[in-house]
Design a protein around this motif. Sequence first.
Motif, PDB file in Angstrom:
ATOM      1  N   LYS A  55      -1.528   4.943  18.784  1.00  0.00           N
ATOM      2  CA  LYS A  55      -2.510   4.189  18.004  1.00  0.00           C
ATOM      3  C   LYS A  55      -2.350   4.473  16.514  1.00  0.00           C
ATOM      4  O   LYS A  55      -2.487   3.573  15.684  1.00  0.00           O
ATOM      5  N   ASN A  56      -2.069   5.723  16.185  1.00  0.00           N
ATOM      6  CA  ASN A  56      -1.875   6.103  14.785  1.00  0.00           C
ATOM      7  C   ASN A  56      -0.663   5.372  14.193  1.00  0.00           C
ATOM      8  O   ASN A  56      -0.723   4.858  13.070  1.00  0.00           O
ATOM      9  N   LYS A  57       0.421   5.301  14.966  1.00  0.00           N
ATOM     10  CA  LYS A  57       1.615   4.588  14.491  1.00  0.00           C
ATOM     11  C   LYS A  57       1.323   3.107  14.297  1.00  0.00           C
ATOM     12  O   LYS A  57       1.768   2.488  13.327  1.00  0.00           O
ATOM     13  N   GLN A  58       0.564   2.520  15.236  1.00  0.00           N
ATOM     14  CA  GLN A  58       0.212   1.110  15.120  1.00  0.00           C
ATOM     15  C   GLN A  58      -0.635   0.866  13.877  1.00  0.00           C
ATOM     16  O   GLN A  58      -0.422  -0.111  13.144  1.00  0.00           O
ATOM     17  N   ALA A  59      -1.595   1.735  13.636  1.00  0.00           N
ATOM     18  CA  ALA A  59      -2.454   1.590  12.463  1.00  0.00           C
ATOM     19  C   ALA A  59      -1.636   1.734  11.186  1.00  0.00           C
ATOM     20  O   ALA A  59      -1.815   0.968  10.232  1.00  0.00           O
ATOM     21  N   ALA A  60      -0.737   2.700  11.145  1.00  0.00           N
ATOM     22  CA  ALA A  60       0.107   2.896   9.970  1.00  0.00           C
ATOM     23  C   ALA A  60       0.982   1.672   9.729  1.00  0.00           C
ATOM     24  O   ALA A  60       1.170   1.247   8.572  1.00  0.00           O
ATOM     25  N   SER A  64       0.788  -0.722   6.463  1.00  0.00           N
ATOM     26  CA  SER A  64       2.009  -0.960   5.690  1.00  0.00           C
ATOM     27  C   SER A  64       2.249  -2.454   5.509  1.00  0.00           C
ATOM     28  O   SER A  64       2.578  -2.910   4.406  1.00  0.00           O
ATOM     29  N   LYS A  65       2.060  -3.223   6.574  1.00  0.00           N
ATOM     30  CA  LYS A  65       2.245  -4.674   6.491  1.00  0.00           C
ATOM     31  C   LYS A  65       1.227  -5.299   5.544  1.00  0.00           C
ATOM     32  O   LYS A  65       1.554  -6.188   4.751  1.00  0.00           O
ATOM     33  N   LEU A  66      -0.021  -4.836   5.611  1.00  0.00           N
ATOM     34  CA  LEU A  66      -1.059  -5.365   4.715  1.00  0.00           C
ATOM     35  C   LEU A  66      -0.740  -5.047   3.256  1.00  0.00           C
ATOM     36  O   LEU A  66      -0.908  -5.890   2.370  1.00  0.00           O
ATOM     37  N   LEU A  67      -0.276  -3.829   3.015  1.00  0.00           N
ATOM     38  CA  LEU A  67       0.083  -3.441   1.641  1.00  0.00           C
ATOM     39  C   LEU A  67       1.259  -4.265   1.139  1.00  0.00           C
ATOM     40  O   LEU A  67       1.305  -4.631  -0.042  1.00  0.00           O
ATOM     41  N   ASP A  68       2.193  -4.546   2.024  1.00  0.00           N
ATOM     42  CA  ASP A  68       3.341  -5.372   1.634  1.00  0.00           C
ATOM     43  C   ASP A  68       2.908  -6.792   1.278  1.00  0.00           C
ATOM     44  O   ASP A  68       3.515  -7.429   0.416  1.00  0.00           O
ATOM     45  N   GLN A  69       1.868  -7.288   1.906  1.00  0.00           N
ATOM     46  CA  GLN A  69       1.398  -8.652   1.669  1.00  0.00           C
ATOM     47  C   GLN A  69       0.535  -8.773   0.413  1.00  0.00           C
ATOM     48  O   GLN A  69       0.358  -9.863  -0.126  1.00  0.00           O
ATOM     49  N   MET A  70      -0.028  -7.651  -0.002  1.00  0.00           N
ATOM     50  CA  MET A  70      -0.917  -7.693  -1.178  1.00  0.00           C
ATOM     51  C   MET A  70      -0.124  -7.846  -2.455  1.00  0.00           C
ATOM     52  O   MET A  70       0.977  -7.314  -2.588  1.00  0.00           O
TER      53      MET A  70
END
Length: 76
Positions: A55-60, A64-70
């Motif tokens: 779950k921790n890996k999925q959240a990370a 990461s994907k959200l930060l890349d999109q911002m």
Amino acid sequence: MVEDLLEDQESDLLSQLEDRVVKALEAVAVLRKEKAALQTEVDKLNAELSAAKSKNKQAASRISKLLDQMEFPDVD
């Protein structure tokens, strides 16, 4: 008479030894049961830890994907 006394002492010693062996065997049986119960608990906790790591890996990955999109403003 001395022989009878020696036989009684040997019998008492053997009886005491037998009692100690029986108690030791009972203790071993209890310890084996406790070990099995603890191993079950360890297995359960390891499974929970593995799930938490996943779950921790999925959240990370999501973060990461959200930060890349911002879009970040230029600091210049």
